[in-house]
Design an enzyme around this catalytic site. Structure first.
Site, PDB file in Angstrom:
ATOM      1  N   GLU A   1      28.333 -32.390 -22.677  1.00 17.62           N
ATOM      2  CA  GLU A   1      27.623 -31.405 -23.509  1.00 17.62           C
ATOM      3  C   GLU A   1      27.162 -30.310 -22.554  1.00 17.62           C
ATOM      4  O   GLU A   1      26.226 -30.520 -21.785  1.00 17.62           O
ATOM      5  CB  GLU A   1      26.406 -32.048 -24.188  1.00 17.62           C
ATOM      6  CG  GLU A   1      26.723 -33.180 -25.124  1.00 17.62           C
ATOM      7  CD  GLU A   1      27.312 -32.705 -26.437  1.00 17.62           C
ATOM      8  OE1 GLU A   1      27.281 -31.487 -26.709  1.00 17.62           O
ATOM      9  OE2 GLU A   1      27.813 -33.549 -27.180  1.00 17.62           O
TER      10      GLU A   1
ATOM     11  N   ALA B   1      16.676 -34.938 -15.311  1.00 10.09           N
ATOM     12  CA  ALA B   1      16.531 -33.889 -14.295  1.00 10.09           C
ATOM     13  C   ALA B   1      15.336 -34.254 -13.419  1.00 10.09           C
ATOM     14  O   ALA B   1      14.296 -34.698 -13.921  1.00 10.09           O
ATOM     15  CB  ALA B   1      16.313 -32.545 -14.964  1.00 10.09           C
ATOM     16  N   GLU B   2      15.477 -34.056 -12.132  1.00 15.99           N
ATOM     17  CA  GLU B   2      14.451 -34.540 -11.197  1.00 15.99           C
ATOM     18  C   GLU B   2      13.114 -33.827 -11.363  1.00 15.99           C
ATOM     19  O   GLU B   2      12.078 -34.373 -10.982  1.00 15.99           O
ATOM     20  CB  GLU B   2      14.957 -34.479  -9.750  1.00 15.99           C
ATOM     21  CG  GLU B   2      15.578 -33.166  -9.293  1.00 15.99           C
ATOM     22  CD  GLU B   2      17.069 -33.037  -9.603  1.00 15.99           C
ATOM     23  OE1 GLU B   2      17.477 -33.332 -10.743  1.00 15.99           O
ATOM     24  OE2 GLU B   2      17.823 -32.608  -8.709  1.00 15.99           O
TER      25      GLU B   2
ATOM     26  N   GLU C   1      25.341 -17.416 -19.415  1.00 14.84           N
ATOM     27  CA  GLU C   1      24.195 -18.118 -19.986  1.00 14.84           C
ATOM     28  C   GLU C   1      22.954 -17.772 -19.159  1.00 14.84           C
ATOM     29  O   GLU C   1      22.912 -18.016 -17.959  1.00 14.84           O
ATOM     30  CB  GLU C   1      24.456 -19.626 -19.945  1.00 14.84           C
ATOM     31  CG  GLU C   1      23.389 -20.404 -20.660  1.00 14.84           C
ATOM     32  CD  GLU C   1      23.656 -21.899 -20.709  1.00 14.84           C
ATOM     33  OE1 GLU C   1      24.068 -22.463 -19.679  1.00 14.84           O
ATOM     34  OE2 GLU C   1      23.446 -22.504 -21.769  1.00 14.84           O
TER      35      GLU C   1
ATOM     36  N   ALA D   1      28.956 -25.550 -14.945  1.00 21.25           N
ATOM     37  CA  ALA D   1      29.362 -25.660 -13.533  1.00 21.25           C
ATOM     38  C   ALA D   1      29.212 -27.101 -13.041  1.00 21.25           C
ATOM     39  O   ALA D   1      30.140 -27.664 -12.432  1.00 21.25           O
ATOM     40  CB  ALA D   1      28.515 -24.719 -12.679  1.00 21.25           C
TER      41      ALA D   1
ATOM     42  N   CYS E   1      20.338 -24.670 -25.399  1.00 19.02           N
ATOM     43  CA  CYS E   1      21.773 -24.392 -25.281  1.00 19.02           C
ATOM     44  C   CYS E   1      22.348 -23.759 -26.545  1.00 19.02           C
ATOM     45  O   CYS E   1      23.410 -23.159 -26.500  1.00 19.02           O
ATOM     46  CB  CYS E   1      22.516 -25.678 -24.931  1.00 19.02           C
ATOM     47  SG  CYS E   1      22.072 -27.019 -26.018  1.00 19.02           S
TER      48      CYS E   1
ATOM     49  N   TRP F   1      16.756 -30.508 -17.994  1.00 15.29           N
ATOM     50  CA  TRP F   1      15.296 -30.413 -18.063  1.00 15.29           C
ATOM     51  C   TRP F   1      14.797 -29.686 -19.292  1.00 15.29           C
ATOM     52  O   TRP F   1      13.589 -29.572 -19.497  1.00 15.29           O
ATOM     53  CB  TRP F   1      14.748 -29.713 -16.815  1.00 15.29           C
ATOM     54  CG  TRP F   1      15.504 -28.470 -16.409  1.00 15.29           C
ATOM     55  CD1 TRP F   1      16.352 -28.360 -15.339  1.00 15.29           C
ATOM     56  CD2 TRP F   1      15.509 -27.182 -17.040  1.00 15.29           C
ATOM     57  NE1 TRP F   1      16.879 -27.093 -15.275  1.00 15.29           N
ATOM     58  CE2 TRP F   1      16.378 -26.347 -16.312  1.00 15.29           C
ATOM     59  CE3 TRP F   1      14.875 -26.643 -18.154  1.00 15.29           C
ATOM     60  CZ2 TRP F   1      16.633 -25.014 -16.654  1.00 15.29           C
ATOM     61  CZ3 TRP F   1      15.126 -25.323 -18.511  1.00 15.29           C
ATOM     62  CH2 TRP F   1      15.991 -24.527 -17.768  1.00 15.29           C
TER      63      TRP F   1
ATOM     64  N   LYS G   1      19.922 -40.704 -15.749  1.00 10.75           N
ATOM     65  CA  LYS G   1      19.277 -39.905 -14.698  1.00 10.75           C
ATOM     66  C   LYS G   1      18.766 -38.606 -15.326  1.00 10.75           C
ATOM     67  O   LYS G   1      19.546 -37.723 -15.671  1.00 10.75           O
ATOM     68  CB  LYS G   1      20.265 -39.550 -13.573  1.00 10.75           C
ATOM     69  CG  LYS G   1      19.523 -39.026 -12.353  1.00 10.75           C
ATOM     70  CD  LYS G   1      20.352 -38.180 -11.429  1.00 10.75           C
ATOM     71  CE  LYS G   1      20.461 -36.750 -11.822  1.00 10.75           C
ATOM     72  NZ  LYS G   1      19.185 -35.985 -11.899  1.00 10.75           N
TER      73      LYS G   1
HETATM   74  P1  NAD Z   1      22.216 -28.694 -14.511  1.00 12.48           P
HETATM   75  O1  NAD Z   1      23.663 -28.756 -14.824  1.00 12.48           O
HETATM   76  O2  NAD Z   1      21.765 -27.939 -13.317  1.00 12.48           O
HETATM   77  O3  NAD Z   1      21.620 -30.157 -14.338  1.00 12.48           O
HETATM   78  C1  NAD Z   1      21.787 -31.121 -15.334  1.00 12.48           C
HETATM   79  C2  NAD Z   1      21.635 -32.502 -14.713  1.00 12.48           C
HETATM   80  O4  NAD Z   1      22.713 -32.695 -13.795  1.00 12.48           O
HETATM   81  C3  NAD Z   1      20.348 -32.727 -13.925  1.00 12.48           C
HETATM   82  O5  NAD Z   1      19.901 -34.052 -14.161  1.00 12.48           O
HETATM   83  C4  NAD Z   1      20.810 -32.578 -12.483  1.00 12.48           C
HETATM   84  O6  NAD Z   1      20.022 -33.309 -11.557  1.00 12.48           O
HETATM   85  C5  NAD Z   1      22.209 -33.175 -12.562  1.00 12.48           C
HETATM   86  N1  NAD Z   1      23.116 -32.746 -11.495  1.00 12.48           N
HETATM   87  C6  NAD Z   1      23.095 -31.603 -10.774  1.00 12.48           C
HETATM   88  N2  NAD Z   1      24.121 -31.597  -9.896  1.00 12.48           N
HETATM   89  C7  NAD Z   1      24.802 -32.759 -10.071  1.00 12.48           C
HETATM   90  C8  NAD Z   1      25.963 -33.329  -9.479  1.00 12.48           C
HETATM   91  N3  NAD Z   1      26.620 -32.702  -8.509  1.00 12.48           N
HETATM   92  N4  NAD Z   1      26.382 -34.526  -9.920  1.00 12.48           N
HETATM   93  C9  NAD Z   1      25.731 -35.176 -10.910  1.00 12.48           C
HETATM   94  N5  NAD Z   1      24.624 -34.684 -11.518  1.00 12.48           N
HETATM   95  C10 NAD Z   1      24.170 -33.485 -11.108  1.00 12.48           C
HETATM   96  O7  NAD Z   1      21.521 -28.168 -15.858  1.00 12.48           O
HETATM   97  P2  NAD Z   1      20.000 -27.842 -16.106  1.00 12.48           P
HETATM   98  O8  NAD Z   1      19.708 -26.579 -15.364  1.00 12.48           O
HETATM   99  O9  NAD Z   1      19.160 -29.053 -15.861  1.00 12.48           O
HETATM  100  O10 NAD Z   1      19.986 -27.605 -17.700  1.00 12.48           O
HETATM  101  C11 NAD Z   1      20.386 -26.419 -18.281  1.00 12.48           C
HETATM  102  C12 NAD Z   1      21.838 -26.507 -18.731  1.00 12.48           C
HETATM  103  O11 NAD Z   1      22.021 -27.597 -19.651  1.00 12.48           O
HETATM  104  C13 NAD Z   1      22.265 -25.284 -19.494  1.00 12.48           C
HETATM  105  O12 NAD Z   1      23.547 -24.898 -19.068  1.00 12.48           O
HETATM  106  C14 NAD Z   1      22.305 -25.758 -20.941  1.00 12.48           C
HETATM  107  O13 NAD Z   1      23.143 -25.025 -21.787  1.00 12.48           O
HETATM  108  C15 NAD Z   1      22.749 -27.155 -20.776  1.00 12.48           C
HETATM  109  N6  NAD Z   1      22.419 -27.944 -21.978  1.00 12.48           N
HETATM  110  C16 NAD Z   1      23.428 -28.260 -22.851  1.00 12.48           C
HETATM  111  C17 NAD Z   1      23.148 -28.983 -24.006  1.00 12.48           C
HETATM  112  C18 NAD Z   1      24.237 -29.334 -24.985  1.00 12.48           C
HETATM  113  O14 NAD Z   1      23.977 -30.143 -25.867  1.00 12.48           O
HETATM  114  N7  NAD Z   1      25.437 -28.798 -24.866  1.00 12.48           N
HETATM  115  C19 NAD Z   1      21.840 -29.394 -24.255  1.00 12.48           C
HETATM  116  C20 NAD Z   1      20.844 -29.054 -23.353  1.00 12.48           C
HETATM  117  C21 NAD Z   1      21.151 -28.333 -22.200  1.00 12.48           C
END
Ligand code: NAD
Length: 505
Positions: A259, A186-187, A392, A240, A293, A160, A184
């Site tokens: 990523e 983020a919701e 983080e 995670a 990130c 998101w 997909k």
């Molecule tokens: P998140 O991991 O909670 O969610 C990311 C996505 O995964 C969302 O669309 C969520 O609905 C989905 N998701 C959640 N559980 C899932 C499951 N069990 N199976 C499949 N999909 C699932 O992350 P967030 O809180 O939305 O975003 C923040 C994180 O993203 C931070 O850790 C940030 O560092 C990382 N990020 C990394 C980069 C990069 O390029 N490395 C870029 C942007 C954000």
């Protein structure tokens, strides 16, 4: 018209984009999209079910032969037109991104949207420049060459923090290389991903090449990752969740691109321009309210500059204007949600037991009280192994620690599980050069922190994942390489057949 009416009308047909049209989800469960600056619900939609994911995957599979079979020039033309449509809609995209995320309009107008248009234009060009080893007679008796082929229908999952840019980073290299995709988002922030997909189709990308399912991670997300008709999983999000995604994707032997999280170090050597470093640290820590990130999160400052750096950062943080994201004068908006704000506050509150909160460390009162705001926060005196230094936080929080020798500064920079980005600040080219070689991260800036460009790769080392977004390197992720070998001798009995037929005539 209020933002709520505007969004509800805009997405009245639904918040799933499948086969070239918006439709409603069928899970029976609803999700609110909330403006975090006000707490106002701007849209409520029905989440995607497993059946919706199946429909999107089927649309992507159906569109695959036509799109994979288009010439690079045809794909490039469609992407050029796509960049044009996005540029025409820049204002609408920037407004919607600001409303669903709480990002200052200054940031969406100057960074998120133009960056996305530029990525699109870059991949329009890159579509015609797939690289590989040159064809040649490497064995002497054969001509070998390499084909770069699309992988198939890709399933992508995005976070998101930069919904529009993450949609672009996932969708563009995939389709430029001839794949089709189901994304997909983020919701809590699906709206600009849907607008991005609509713009692609209106620009001439065929129906079904780009699909968006707005669903929850645990069900729609996992169903997409494990889907037997999905050939590759590309995930951006937390480490995670990335682990869970990796488990599911590897069980079905899919190509995987991850990523993940970051905890970027910011290393200031004692010959650095301290004023430049302080400005860089504040901008690098606070961009997008720290929900980046690659944000600067751990500043290591060599002892002679430490006090001056801490004082300058505290002063500069005090000048940053929190406010309404739609006001062009606002520097810092709220966090993406009240939940995320409370998470960030929890990290800072726990740190009070072992460190000093120099400035910030609280939510503002008054007019901003309703929103998910948190003041720019500077922390000192934390131990290297403490939670605030190692985890983080994803909020407007910078921790500063001193170091003595260059060896120590570089060792501390490398001392977390993450390795996404880092910066080194020095006027000495040898010191800076050493830092760029020895810091284990996918990007190391020298005397700056944050800028990204379409031509250069973005991706992590260590627990920050693997694979590259943007740049020609992303074609490595979204194509598979095939070696083709032609016999040139035209004889029935090849020389190498001696291994089987021995000396028989
Ligand atoms: P998140 O991991 O909670 O969610 C990311 C996505 O995964 C969302 O669309 C969520 O609905 C989905 N998701 C959640 N559980 C899932 C499951 N069990 N199976 C499949 N999909 C699932 O992350 P967030 O809180 O939305 O975003 C923040 C994180 O993203 C931070 O850790 C940030 O560092 C990382 N990020 C990394 C980069 C990069 O390029 N490395 C870029 C942007 C954000």
């Amino acid at each position: 018209m209020g933002n709520g009416h505007r969004m509800r009308d805009r997405f009245a047909a639904g918040t799933q984009y499948i086969g070239g049209r918006l439709r409603s989800g069928t899970s029976g469960r609803t999700q609110d999209v909330v403006n975090p600056a006000t707490g106002e619900t701007v849209h409520t939609y029905e989440l995607a079910s497993a059946a919706d994911v199946d429909a999107a995957v089927a649309a992507a599979r159906d569109a695959l032969p036509g799109w994979a079979g288009a010439t690079p020039g045809e794909r490039s033309d469609a992407l050029h037109r796509f960049a044009g449509v996005l540029a025409e809609r820049a204002e609408d995209l920037a407004h919607t991104e600001s409303v669903q995320c709480g990002k200052p309009i200054k940031l969406t107008t100057e960074f998120d949207v133009p960056g996305t248009v530029d990525n699109t234009a870059f991949f329009a060009g890159a579509a015609r420049h797939l690289q590989g080893q040159s064809a040649g007679e490497y064995s002497g008796d054969h001509t070998s060459y390499v084909r770069r082929e699309p992988i198939g229908a890709v399933g992508s999952i995005a976070p998101w923090n930069y919904p529009l840019q993450m949609a672009a980073w996932k969708i563009l290299p995939a389709i430029a290389a001839g794949n089709t995709i189901v994304l997909k988002p983020a919701e809590i922030t699906p709206l600009t991903s849907l607008m991005f997909a609509e713009a692609a189709v209106e620009a001439g990308v065929p129906d079904g090449v780009v699909n968006v399912v707005s669903g929850a991670g645990r069900d729609a997300g996992e169903h997409l990752v494990g889907h037997p008709d999905i050939a590759m999983t590309s995930f951006t999000g937390s480490t995670a969740v990335g682990r869970r995604v990796a488990e599911i994707a590897t069980a079905s032997v899919k190509r995987l691109h991850l990523e993940l999280g970051g905890k970027a170090p910011f290393v200031v050597f004692d010959d650095a321009d301290v004023e430049a470093a302080a400005h860089g640290a504040v901008a690098g820590a606070l961009i997008n309210s720290g929900q980046d990130c690659t944000a600067a999160t751990r500043a290591y400052v060599q002892r002679p500059l430490y006090d001056a750096f801490v004082a300058a950062v505290a002063d500069l943080m005090g000048t940053v204007r929190l406010g309404d994201p739609l006001d062009p004068a606002t520097d810092l908006g709220p966090l993406v949600s009240h939940l995320q704000r409370d998470r960030v506050a929890g990290f800072v509150d726990r740190a009070r037991a072992y460190a000093t909160v120099v400035t910030g460390g609280e939510a503002p009162q008054g007019d901003l009280k309703r929103g998910a705001y948190y003041r720019p926060t500077l922390i000192t005196g934390a131990a290297q192994d403490s939670e605030i230094v190692q985890s983080e936080i994803f909020g407007p929080v910078l921790v500063v620690l001193p170091f003595d020798t260059d060896d120590e500064g570089i060792a501390l920079a490398n001392d977390t599980p993450y390795g996404l980005a880092a910066s080194a600040w020095s006027r000495d080219v040898y010191r800076a050069g050493r830092a760029t070689r020895e810091i284990k991260a996918g990007c190391v800036w020298v005397n700056d922190h944050i800028p990204i460009i379409s031509e250069m790769p973005h991706g992590g080392y260590k627990a920050s994942g693997f694979g590259k977004d943007m740049s020609a390197y992303s074609f490595e992720e979204y194509t598979q390489v095939k070696h083709v070998m032609y016999d040139n001798t035209a004889v029935a009995r090849k020389d190498w057949h001696r291994t089987i037929f021995g000396d028989r005539p």
